[in-house]
Design an enzyme around this catalytic site. Structure first.
Site: not given
Ligand code: C5J
Length: 228
Positions: A163, A130, A25
């Site tokens: 995540c 995702k 991400d």
């Molecule tokens: C991730 C989030 N990628 N914090 N997403 O950690 O919403």
């Protein structure tokens, strides 16, 4: 047997061909002003700080011709894959699906959903969209890892306790040996990042291993591309 010096003990790799880099991400929505992270009131600079480290790991894996999988968190434009239990969270002015400075927040294909330019995948490198926090939930990641005969995952990305941690736990449950790169992951909350690292390595590595990028890069140097 090649090994990476790590916590709580050395992380052994059977062959380089079985290891992949997972970059979670590193998308504009989380790292740039005007994105989802910013809308939730977070300091995105904390996340930007790891970009050079992740770049170094990306370059090392590319040089060894080892697979790299990136993920982006995003939803279909009709939000059919975003349950109220996710969309209704947060007290920010902008929610998932709302229009922000970089397009609709956390919606696939919007400018904010793209991976930051510094870590842009090369053609042929895999990017997995995702809808959840874990990279295995409702994706073909497991299928792809099996196809590539991957048994070991080196994890990087954001955010550590959301995540990245969820993905590492999912991966461990599925039989993957995982190492989280301590300086290759970041959180908006440094104390949450530190707690996550400790949780992962506690109890003899209950979820997996933690190591620095320097340790990972030194471990990878034990391999020659010719051995692949
Ligand atoms: C991730 C989030 N990628 N914090 N997403 O950690 O919403």
């Amino acid at each position: 047997m090649p090994a990476i010096t790590a916590r709580p003990y050395d992380y052994h790799l059977p062959t380089t061909a079985s290891v992949a880099l997972l970059i979670i991400d590193m998308q504009r929505d989380f790292l740039e002003p005007g994105g989802f992270g910013d809308a939730l009131g977070n300091d995105v600079q904390r996340l930007q700080a790891i970009v050079p480290t992740v770049q170094k790991l990306q370059a090392a894996f590319r040089a060894l011709h080892l697979p790299i999988f990136q993920t982006v968190e995003g939803h279909q434009s009709d939000l059919s894959d975003c349950p109220p239990s996710k969309r209704d969270r947060g007290k920010g002015a902008l929610k998932i699906g709302d229009r922000g400075p970089m397009g609709r927040i956390l919606v696939l294909g919007e400018p904010g959903n793209g991976i930051i330019s510094d870590l842009a995948p090369l053609s042929g490198e895999t990017v997995i969209a995702k809808p959840g926090k874990g990279a295995f939930y409702n994706t073909n990641l497991e299928f792809l890892l099996k196809t590539h005969n991957i048994s070991h995952l080196i994890l990087t990305g954001v955010t550590t306790e959301v995540c990245v941690q969820t993905t590492m736990r999912e991966a461990n449950d599925r039989g993957y040996e995982c190492l989280l790169v301590e300086d290759g992951t970041a959180s908006y909350f440094p104390e949450f990042k530190q707690a996550t690292l400790e949780m992962i390595c506690a109890q003899g590595g209950i979820v997996g291993w933690c190591g620095s990028s320097e340790q990972v890069l030194a471990g990878l140097k034990q391999f020659q591309p010719a051995s692949l």
